[in-house]
Design an enzyme around this catalytic site. Structure first.
Site, PDB file in Angstrom:
ATOM      1  N   GLY A  12       2.752  14.773  -6.405  1.00 16.33           N
ATOM      2  CA  GLY A  12       1.412  14.483  -6.937  1.00 16.33           C
ATOM      3  C   GLY A  12       1.372  13.844  -8.310  1.00 16.33           C
ATOM      4  CG  ASN A  14       0.813   7.626  -7.896  1.00 20.45           C
ATOM      5  OD1 ASN A  14       0.475   6.703  -8.617  1.00 20.45           O
ATOM      6  ND2 ASN A  14       1.998   7.693  -7.307  1.00 20.45           N
ATOM      7  NE  ARG A  65       0.757  10.605  14.532  1.00 27.50           N
ATOM      8  CZ  ARG A  65       1.486  10.613  13.412  1.00 27.50           C
ATOM      9  NH1 ARG A  65       0.902  10.697  12.248  1.00 27.50           N
ATOM     10  NH2 ARG A  65       2.787  10.524  13.472  1.00 27.50           N
ATOM     11  CG  MET A  90       4.793  11.593   2.554  1.00 25.95           C
ATOM     12  SD  MET A  90       4.939   9.861   2.051  1.00 25.95           S
ATOM     13  CE  MET A  90       6.419   9.411   2.930  1.00 25.95           C
ATOM     14  CG  LEU A  93      -4.638   8.353   7.551  1.00 24.00           C
ATOM     15  CD1 LEU A  93      -5.451   7.707   6.431  1.00 24.00           C
ATOM     16  CD2 LEU A  93      -5.051   9.813   7.745  1.00 24.00           C
ATOM     17  CG  ASN A 107      -1.687   4.032   0.677  1.00 23.35           C
ATOM     18  OD1 ASN A 107      -1.347   5.140   0.246  1.00 23.35           O
ATOM     19  ND2 ASN A 107      -0.816   3.194   1.240  1.00 23.35           N
ATOM     20  CG  HIS A 109       3.245   0.568   0.068  1.00 21.32           C
ATOM     21  ND1 HIS A 109       3.824   1.531   0.877  1.00 21.32           N
ATOM     22  CD2 HIS A 109       4.054  -0.509   0.124  1.00 21.32           C
ATOM     23  CE1 HIS A 109       4.934   1.038   1.396  1.00 21.32           C
ATOM     24  NE2 HIS A 109       5.098  -0.194   0.957  1.00 21.32           N
ATOM     25  CD  GLU A 174       4.180   4.096  -7.401  1.00 25.43           C
ATOM     26  OE1 GLU A 174       3.444   4.945  -6.865  1.00 25.43           O
ATOM     27  OE2 GLU A 174       5.384   3.984  -7.113  1.00 25.43           O
TER      28      GLU A 174
HETATM   29  C1  GRF Z   1       4.623   7.056  -4.798  1.00 23.48           C
HETATM   30  O1  GRF Z   1       5.723   6.219  -5.026  1.00 23.48           O
HETATM   31  C2  GRF Z   1       3.592   6.340  -3.979  1.00 23.48           C
HETATM   32  O2  GRF Z   1       3.507   4.975  -4.255  1.00 23.48           O
HETATM   33  C3  GRF Z   1       4.101   6.548  -2.580  1.00 23.48           C
HETATM   34  O3  GRF Z   1       4.628   7.851  -2.576  1.00 23.48           O
HETATM   35  C4  GRF Z   1       4.980   8.229  -3.907  1.00 23.48           C
HETATM   36  C5  GRF Z   1       4.206   9.456  -4.219  1.00 23.48           C
HETATM   37  O4  GRF Z   1       4.564  10.043  -5.442  1.00 23.48           O
HETATM   38  N1  GRF Z   1       3.068   6.292  -1.615  1.00 23.48           N
HETATM   39  P1  GRF Z   1       3.637  11.166  -6.076  1.00 23.48           P
HETATM   40  O5  GRF Z   1       3.495  12.286  -5.066  1.00 23.48           O
HETATM   41  O6  GRF Z   1       2.322  10.553  -6.427  1.00 23.48           O
HETATM   42  O7  GRF Z   1       4.390  11.628  -7.291  1.00 23.48           O
END
Ligand code: GRF
Length: 208
Positions: A12, A14, A65, A90, A93, A107, A109, A174
């Protein structure tokens, strides 16, 4: 103010960036965090920030799902969520969930889409010999890591780079990009001009 639900599966970081930037940007309010994994690190981050955090595990639903997603959808709806932000979530969807939240899911990426959708993006970028790598915030469509791009940020790739060094250098980028894109999206406009000066500022303040 748009209410945001964040879906996570892991540490988490991000999510933390979205939480930290929230008061400064004033464009969105994270009202709910949902993890499909019990004990995900991001849950504690949400709780520390006083944000409601739920665990809805996908495992009990097996291959169904959509039933899992119906539970997630119900929680998002009952919290009055306007925008869903995926942050290291992860699970792929289904078209049902994507249609239910059409144009309201975004999202992040870790590649410069449309290059390298899917997993192991850093290793694949190195193997392809790209000189620029980066991250993308995009609106979610049915195909994995596909959809209209809100914003991207790039980093140079050096001959010394490994998947680990690329990941380590990209992660703070990010964290700079995602809140700015979410704020622009929540504000109803996502023109590059909304966040490019701030990103340029970030790169100037964080030289390699
Ligand atoms: C990040 O690199 C994001 O871009 C990808 O998964 C990772 C998640 O990291 N989709 P975090 O859980 O936000 O630390």
């Amino acid at each position: 103010m748009k209410k945001v639900g964040v879906l996570i599966s892991g540490r988490g970081s991000n999510l933390q960036a979205l939480i930290d930037a929230q008061p400064r940007l004033g464009a969105y309010q994270i009202a709910l965090v949902i993890s499909n994994i019990a004990g995900a690190g991001g849950l504690a981050r949400a709780e520390a920030a006083g944000i409601k955090a739920l665990v809805i595990e996908h495992r009990p639903y097996g291959k169904d799902r959509e039933s899992f997603e119906r539970a997630v959808n119900a929680a998002l709806r009952s919290a009055g969520i306007d925008i869903v932000a995926l942050a290291g979530f992860m699970r792929v969807l289904t078209p049902w969930f994507v249609a239910a939240w059409r144009d309201r899911i975004i999202n992040i990426h870790p590649s410069l889409l449309p290059a390298f959708p899917g997993r192991d993006t850093h290793a694949r970028a190195l193997a392809a010999g790209v000189k620029l790598h980066g991250c993308t915030v995009h609106i979610v469509r049915d195909a994995v890591d596909d959809g209209p791009i809100i914003g991207q940020a790039a980093i140079p790739v050096t001959p010394q780079d490994t998947p680990e060094t690329l990941a380590e250098r990209l992660l703070p980028v990010e964290h700079a990009l995602y809140p700015l894109c979410l704020a622009a999206f929540a504000g109803g406009d996502a023109p590059p001009a909304a966040f490019q000066p701030a990103l340029n500022y970030w790169f100037a303040a964080n030289p390699r």
